[in-house]
Design a protein around this motif. Structure first.
Motif, short mmCIF file in Angstrom:
data_model
loop_
_atom_site.label_atom_id
_atom_site.label_comp_id
_atom_site.label_asym_id
_atom_site.label_seq_id
_atom_site.Cartn_x
_atom_site.Cartn_y
_atom_site.Cartn_z
N HIS A 197 -20.00 12.52 10.98
CA HIS A 197 -19.42 12.37 12.31
C HIS A 197 -18.60 11.10 12.42
O HIS A 197 -17.78 10.96 13.32
CB HIS A 197 -20.52 12.37 13.37
CG HIS A 197 -21.03 13.74 13.70
ND1 HIS A 197 -20.29 14.66 14.40
CD2 HIS A 197 -22.19 14.37 13.40
CE1 HIS A 197 -20.97 15.79 14.54
NE2 HIS A 197 -22.13 15.63 13.92
N ASP A 198 -18.85 10.14 11.49
CA ASP A 198 -18.11 8.88 11.55
C ASP A 198 -16.71 9.10 10.99
O ASP A 198 -16.51 9.18 9.78
CB ASP A 198 -18.86 7.80 10.75
CG ASP A 198 -18.21 6.43 10.93
OD1 ASP A 198 -16.97 6.34 10.77
OD2 ASP A 198 -18.94 5.48 11.21
N ILE B 79 -16.01 18.55 8.73
CA ILE B 79 -16.26 18.00 10.06
C ILE B 79 -16.24 19.12 11.08
O ILE B 79 -15.85 20.25 10.79
CB ILE B 79 -15.22 16.90 10.43
CG1 ILE B 79 -13.81 17.48 10.58
CG2 ILE B 79 -15.23 15.76 9.42
CD1 ILE B 79 -12.79 16.50 11.18
N GLY B 80 -16.64 18.76 12.29
CA GLY B 80 -16.63 19.75 13.38
C GLY B 80 -17.55 19.26 14.48
O GLY B 80 -18.45 18.46 14.21
N PRO C 239 -10.86 13.10 16.14
CA PRO C 239 -10.79 12.69 14.73
C PRO C 239 -9.57 11.84 14.43
O PRO C 239 -8.78 12.14 13.58
CB PRO C 239 -10.72 14.02 14.00
CG PRO C 239 -10.08 14.94 14.96
CD PRO C 239 -10.46 14.48 16.33
N ASN C 240 -9.37 10.77 15.20
CA ASN C 240 -8.17 9.96 15.00
C ASN C 240 -8.48 8.53 14.59
O ASN C 240 -7.63 7.67 14.69
CB ASN C 240 -7.32 9.95 16.27
CG ASN C 240 -8.12 9.47 17.46
OD1 ASN C 240 -9.28 9.08 17.28
ND2 ASN C 240 -7.54 9.50 18.64
N ALA D 118 -24.03 8.44 6.88
CA ALA D 118 -23.91 7.20 7.65
C ALA D 118 -24.62 7.28 9.00
O ALA D 118 -24.56 6.31 9.77
CB ALA D 118 -22.44 6.85 7.85
N ALA D 119 -25.31 8.39 9.26
CA ALA D 119 -25.96 8.53 10.57
C ALA D 119 -26.93 7.38 10.80
O ALA D 119 -27.73 7.06 9.92
CB ALA D 119 -26.70 9.87 10.64
N GLY D 120 -26.85 6.77 11.95
CA GLY D 120 -27.79 5.70 12.31
C GLY D 120 -27.45 4.35 11.71
O GLY D 120 -28.19 3.39 11.88
N MET D 121 -26.35 4.28 10.96
CA MET D 121 -25.99 2.98 10.35
C MET D 121 -25.07 2.20 11.27
O MET D 121 -24.28 2.78 12.02
CB MET D 121 -25.28 3.20 9.01
CG MET D 121 -26.20 3.71 7.92
SD MET D 121 -25.33 3.71 6.33
CE MET D 121 -26.67 4.25 5.27
N ASN D 122 -25.13 0.87 11.15
CA ASN D 122 -24.20 0.05 11.93
C ASN D 122 -22.87 -0.02 11.17
O ASN D 122 -22.78 0.41 10.01
CB ASN D 122 -24.81 -1.34 12.22
CG ASN D 122 -25.03 -2.13 10.95
OD1 ASN D 122 -24.23 -2.06 10.01
ND2 ASN D 122 -26.12 -2.89 10.89
#
Ligand SMILES: Nc1ncnc2c1ncn2[C@@H]1O[C@H](COP(=O)(O)OP(=O)(O)OP(=O)(O)O)[C@@H](O)[C@H]1O
Length: 268
Positions: free
Chosen positions: A221-222, A42-43, A266-267, A190-194
């Motif tokens: 990012h999720d 991540i970042g 990131p919590n 998961a980008a763009g997913m609900n």
């Protein structure tokens, strides 16, 4: 009786650097992944995550540093090798921006990836002798099995472009699995997913890992997905690995919290 578990190192990245002209996208990044692990990367935006994937998969050669992959006791140095060689060595990936053959069918998209793994007898294939037909049938069968697994079994004859965004992401994973990777690199799956699609994908990644004995490195990012399924996490900021540890260690790391100020913390 006590049980001892031995872990073996699958990937060892040592002081990897990648420059683009005067810009250092990744600087002396060191990380390792053991067989069977599910590790997050991540970042904040622009931290160098995709660049690291691109260097690991041969899209760009490293400017410095080494990448070693050890499969069945044999260590291969991946740095600077062509993408197809790295894929053949056992590293499969998906892309942040979906890269399907949009005008081919869903099944054909997977079959092409599988075909790379089948050694044809040229004579047999030219004259459509049994080994050719058998390979073709096997490829269709295996493609269909992978599509079933990814929940796309009923869509095999659709053109890839007609799939929903979430389905296209699933198809990308099916294609990456078709290359029979030991190490699967997932770039923002998961980008763009609900939220419902993301929750389903989270379960699917965990299942694939079990079923295929996969080792996974995941950019995402999720944070709910990352924190839920990753055993360890590396954090990149400005191209530098600023932290690594378990999800709870990462959540409470002051350096990480600072790097994320102004972004999604990131919590989750
Ligand atoms: N081919 C390239 N040429 C020049 N600069 C590049 C190239 N690829 C990436 N960069 C730069 O390298 C830096 C890191 O980018 P990268 O895409 O790896 O970050 P990231 O962590 O994946 O970001 P995001 O989360 O937004 O996808 C950025 O400044 C980017 O503009």
């Amino acid at each position: 009786m006590s049980e001892t578990t031995t872990t073996s190192r699958l990937l060892e990245v040592n002081k990897l650097t990648r420059n683009f002209g005067g810009l250092t996208a990744v600087f002396e990044a060191s990380l390792h992944i053991d067989e069977g692990e599910l590790v997050g990367l991540i970042g904040p935006n622009g931290a160098g995550k995709t660049t690291l994937f691109n260097v690991l998969t041969g899209v760009y050669p490293p400017s410095a540093g080494s990448i070693d992959l050890t499969v069945d006791g044999v260590t291969t140095s991946l740095g600077g090798r062509a993408p197809y060689r790295i894929c053949a060595a056992g590293v499969g990936r998906t892309f942040q921006n979906i890269r399907l053959f949009k005008d081919l069918t869903v099944l054909e998209n997977v079959a092409i990836a599988l075909q790379q793994n089948v050694r044809y007898n040229l004579f047999a294939s030219l004259f459509h002798l049994p080994p050719y037909g058998a390979s073709e049938r096997r490829i269709r069968h295996e493609s269909q099995e992978l599509l079933d697994l990814m929940g796309l079994g009923g869509k095999s004859e659709e053109l890839a472009r007609n799939l929903s965004y979430g389905e296209q992401r699933h198809l990308e994973i099916a294609r990456a699995l078709a290359t029979r990777p030991k190490l699967l690199l997932l770039d923002e799956p998961a980008a763009g997913m609900n939220p419902a699609e993301t929750a389903e994908l989270t379960g699917l990644i965990a299942q694939l890992r079990r079923d295929f004995g996969l080792t996974v490195l995941l950019i995402e990012h999720d944070m709910s997905l990352v924190m839920k399924i990753c055993e360890r996490i590396y954090v990149l900021d400005h191209g530098i690995v600023i932290a690594s540890g378990t999800p709870s260690e990462i959540r409470n790391n002051p350096k990480v919290i600072e790097a994320y100020l102004g972004e999604e913390a990131p919590n989750a």
